[in-house]
Scaffold this active site. Sequence first.
Site, PDB file in Angstrom:
ATOM      1  N   SER A  60      38.567 -31.749  15.151  1.00  0.00           N
ATOM      2  CA  SER A  60      37.609 -31.143  16.079  1.00  0.00           C
ATOM      3  C   SER A  60      38.319 -30.311  17.145  1.00  0.00           C
ATOM      4  O   SER A  60      39.479 -30.558  17.491  1.00  0.00           O
ATOM      5  CB  SER A  60      36.776 -32.227  16.771  1.00  0.00           C
ATOM      6  OG  SER A  60      36.058 -32.971  15.816  1.00  0.00           O
TER       7      SER A  60
HETATM    8  N1  SAH Z   1      37.225 -36.958  14.563  1.00  0.00           N
HETATM    9  C1  SAH Z   1      37.833 -36.194  13.524  1.00  0.00           C
HETATM   10  C2  SAH Z   1      36.889 -35.159  13.006  1.00  0.00           C
HETATM   11  C3  SAH Z   1      36.986 -35.080  11.562  1.00  0.00           C
HETATM   12  S1  SAH Z   1      35.786 -34.070  10.777  1.00  0.00           S
HETATM   13  C4  SAH Z   1      39.130 -35.579  13.969  1.00  0.00           C
HETATM   14  O1  SAH Z   1      39.338 -35.380  15.170  1.00  0.00           O
HETATM   15  O2  SAH Z   1      39.950 -35.279  13.111  1.00  0.00           O
HETATM   16  C5  SAH Z   1      34.554 -35.260  10.327  1.00  0.00           C
HETATM   17  C6  SAH Z   1      35.008 -36.443   9.527  1.00  0.00           C
HETATM   18  O3  SAH Z   1      33.835 -37.186   9.222  1.00  0.00           O
HETATM   19  C7  SAH Z   1      35.674 -36.107   8.197  1.00  0.00           C
HETATM   20  O4  SAH Z   1      36.898 -36.792   8.106  1.00  0.00           O
HETATM   21  C8  SAH Z   1      34.684 -36.601   7.165  1.00  0.00           C
HETATM   22  O5  SAH Z   1      35.263 -37.077   5.966  1.00  0.00           O
HETATM   23  C9  SAH Z   1      33.990 -37.707   7.926  1.00  0.00           C
HETATM   24  N2  SAH Z   1      32.688 -38.075   7.394  1.00  0.00           N
HETATM   25  C10 SAH Z   1      31.717 -37.275   6.898  1.00  0.00           C
HETATM   26  N3  SAH Z   1      30.654 -37.998   6.481  1.00  0.00           N
HETATM   27  C11 SAH Z   1      30.971 -39.294   6.709  1.00  0.00           C
HETATM   28  C12 SAH Z   1      30.286 -40.517   6.482  1.00  0.00           C
HETATM   29  N4  SAH Z   1      29.081 -40.563   5.937  1.00  0.00           N
HETATM   30  N5  SAH Z   1      30.902 -41.655   6.842  1.00  0.00           N
HETATM   31  C13 SAH Z   1      32.150 -41.651   7.414  1.00  0.00           C
HETATM   32  N6  SAH Z   1      32.848 -40.519   7.648  1.00  0.00           N
HETATM   33  C14 SAH Z   1      32.268 -39.350   7.301  1.00  0.00           C
END
Ligand code: SAH
Length: 212
Positions: A60
């Site tokens: 993010s």
């Molecule tokens: N907080 C993270 C943002 C990652 S992007 C960072 O700073 O890196 C969003 C993340 O949510 C991805 O890793 C994706 O795989 C995860 N995600 C998407 N749908 C999901 C779900 N249903 N359950 C758990 N994680 C999920």
Amino acid sequence: MASKHSSERLIQQLQHQGINNAMVLEVLRTTPRHLFIDEALSSHAYTNHALPIGYGQTISQPYIVARMTEALLEQGNLDKVLEIGTGCGYQTAILAQLVPQVYSVERIKNLLTKAHDRLTSLGLDNIHFHYSDGHWGWAENAPYQGIIVTAAPASVPEALLEQLAVGGYLIIPVGAQNSYQVLLKIIRTRRNHYEQYTLDEVSFVPLCQGIS
Ligand code: SAH
């Protein structure tokens, strides 16, 4: 090594954008964001942008991490926080330095494993990891005074509302991908009563169904 100069510049930008919680700014200033991304992208680590982390996912944007964390901390009494979407673990690392216990759920096994190793090597030992679909939250450890979701569902998952403590804050982006999404703050004011506030217009990857 993190360039001190570029991380200072990033913090100044965040302040200009309205982030003013000193603890949040300090933790963002000292957390080495370059360790959470591919080496090839490390020159962009301290820019205020989302960056790819593989599997079609992103780390993010620092502003969004700061904004969500600041909104969550307004709760004032965070003991346990649930994070949905561990990704590379950057938001997790920020939270783990500000609240006693962090529970983090990720649906992509390889991302979860890498984040686990990275956060352990940074010495953060108050994080609990769970390989699952975050639509279900993590019921075993509920209730949580704070829940933060880093991928956008079309509507707020019922399980997350249920797992929020009375007085707890849920910070969640909602809306279709590539379309209008809003960042919501939902407060569980009483057992059967929730108040909802819109914080920002945002752009998140979708909250997907199932595990991968
Ligand atoms: N907080 C993270 C943002 C990652 S992007 C960072 O700073 O890196 C969003 C993340 O949510 C991805 O890793 C994706 O795989 C995860 N995600 C998407 N749908 C999901 C779900 N249903 N359950 C758990 N994680 C999920």
